[in-house]
Structures are given as C-alpha cells and as structure tokens.
Design an enzyme around this catalytic site. Structure first.
Site, PDB file in Angstrom:
ATOM      1  N   TYR A 150       0.983  -1.121  -0.071  1.00 47.21           N
ATOM      2  CA  TYR A 150       0.152  -0.137  -0.007  1.00 47.21           C
ATOM      3  C   TYR A 150       0.778   0.958  -0.070  1.00 47.21           C
ATOM      4  O   TYR A 150       2.015   1.156   0.396  1.00 47.21           O
ATOM      5  CB  TYR A 150      -1.020   0.110   0.996  1.00 47.21           C
ATOM      6  N   TYR A 160      -2.964   4.569   9.422  1.00 46.54           N
ATOM      7  CA  TYR A 160      -2.211   3.313   9.011  1.00 46.54           C
ATOM      8  C   TYR A 160      -1.142   2.940  10.074  1.00 46.54           C
ATOM      9  O   TYR A 160      -0.924   1.591   9.807  1.00 46.54           O
ATOM     10  CB  TYR A 160      -1.791   3.616   7.544  1.00 46.54           C
TER      11      TYR A 160
END
Length: 285
Positions: A150, A160
């Site tokens: 990602y 995240y």
C-alpha cells in the site's frame, strides 16, 4: 472470460480468509485461468474462516501454516510440490496484521512487542517465504512472486500506523531478494501497491471508509477493487510479464501520481462553506 494465462502452472496462495479477501479473488481467477493451486493460512484462520468453502469450490488443498514459522513454510512448499506434481510457478503473499492497530494504539504510543509482531507477520514472513523457497529450490525458473502493499509504505496516511513501516520493509525485501532470485533463477519478485480495499484486515484501519472515499475522489480512474487487483496479479503470474521484477507496481487508479483532483478540491471548498458565516468567517465549534 478465461484467456488460459496460467494453463499448466502451479501456485500457492497465502492469505485467503473470506470472499472479501483479495487472495480469495486471486485464487478463484488463477484456477479459472488454468492453474492448479494450494491455499495456506494460519491454523486459526482455517478453523474460523471460510477457506474450506473456497477449497471445495476450487478442488484444491488447504495447508494450515503460520507464515512466521520457517518450519511451517517448509511444509507448505514441500506439500504443495507433492500435491501439484512439480515446482511452483507463482506465489501470492497476501498477509498483514497489526496488533497495535487492533488495540487502537497510536503511532506515538506503540507497544514494541506488538510492533515486532506486526513486522514479523506483515513483512518478515515474506523474507522467510522467499528464503525457504530458494533453499528448497521450490520455485521454478521464471516463476513469479507477488506481495500486496500500500502507498503508506512511501507516504504518510493518518491511521495506517505501524502497518506503514511493515509495508516499507515488505517493498525493500522485494527489491533485495528480487535481485538475488532473479540473478540465480530468473524468479521475479514484485509488490502491488493496491488502492485501499475493504478487506477484513483493511477494515481495522482507523477511518478506512473516509480514506477510500478520499482516494476515490483523487484517482482519475477511481479506486481499484479486489476483483481488479486479482486481474493484475494473474497478469504478473503469467508469462506476459517475464521481465518485470523488483518493482512496486501501483494499482490505484492513478492516485499515486496525483496532487489534487477537481473532485477533491470541490469537496474541500464545500467543507469550508459549511463552517463559515455569511461573511466568510470560519465558525469554530
């Protein structure tokens, strides 16, 4: 529609859990494209998940394994070669988990034991997988290995957390091992940096729904979904990409090349209008 891109090829898919999983979609499409495969996930995931239904549907065997265990990985590759009748042509690493994210520990207040588990599960497992395969000579020459990544590996995204560190390490392993495996056995290793996708793992990221909306507004082609990611993975497993290796391949509708889109700008301006009085002054709550 099948193109027989993987006709006669043998593969291992790590990480399929349920129908939301990208690995689940990849497994289905790989078989549709002519491959024979084995599936692997943790013993707990095999017991608690829905992978047995996928196994029945695709007529393939599930080999329970902890991807952080070298011994378990040796079993997966050995059994897969026995079951499939030869060396492995492609492998998907779709494994990621952060105890800190699950416990809602912020990045500036990480539990370091949990950080170690995040890195081991989400990234170091990739190195172990490749090292085991190379020592066992389990992957055929000109084989293909793909891991899912990602863009938070390269840019900061709120929420995240330590998974960003894990993805950075994952991409570094891809480059370092890709050089060695390519030089010695022509095996190519790549990561696919996918759009935010609402998988079981992705749903644990704080503000995931908002992140998906933002990236969709920013991307000229919109977010890539799990089915589209599976298409890309199959291409990377096929002989059509035999000279692609050591790359982080962005599969995100163009998001990774954007600064600001019109759709995102319009929404940004609207947010100010909602919090301003008739004179344009910001109203603080």
């Amino acid at each position: 529609m099948s193109y027989n891109l993987l006709k006669g090829k043998r593969g291992i898919i790590f990480g399929a859990l349920n129908e939301q999983s990208i690995a689940w979609k990849v497994a289905e499409l790989a078989v549709e494209e002519g491959a024979t495969i084995t599936l692997s996930n943790t013993p707990v995931a095999v017991r608690m998940g829905e992978i047995s239904a996928l196994s029945d549907k695709l007529n393939c065997e599930v080999i329970p394994a902890d991807a952080t265990s070298v011994e378990d990985l040796e079993v997966v590759f050995q059994r897969s070669m026995e079951i499939l009748g030869g060396k492995i042509d492609f492998v998907l690493h779709s494994i990621g988990m952060s105890p800190n994210v699950r416990k809602k520990n912020t990045y500036d207040n990480l539990d370091y034991n949990m950080l170690g588990k995040t890195l081991d599960i989400s990234a170091i497992s990739f190195h172990k997988m490749l090292q085991v395969a190379k020592k066992m000579n389990a992957i055929a020459d000109y084989g293909s290995v793909v891991a899912l990544s990602y863009i938070a590996a390269q840019r900061t995204f709120f929420g995240y957390n330590d998974m960003a560190d894990a993805k950075s390490l994952l991409e570094s392993i891809c480059r370092s091992f890709g050089y060695i495996y390519g030089r010695e056995h022509n095996v190519r290793i790549n990561t696919i940096s996918q759009s935010p996708t609402m998988t079981t793992a992705g749903s644990g990221v704080k503000g995931m729904d908002k992140l998906m909306d933002f990236s969709n507004r920013m991307s000229p082609l919109g977010n890539a979904d799990a089915d589209e990611c599976a298409n890309y993975c199959i291409t990377m497993f096929s002989d059509l990409t035999r000279k692609v290796t050591m790359q982080t391949l962005f599969h995100d509708g163009g998001f990774s090349s954007m600064g600001m889109s019109l759709r995102a700008m319009v929404q940004y301006e609207k947010s100010f209008e909602e919090y301003c009085d008739e004179n344009g002054n910001i109203i603080y709550g």
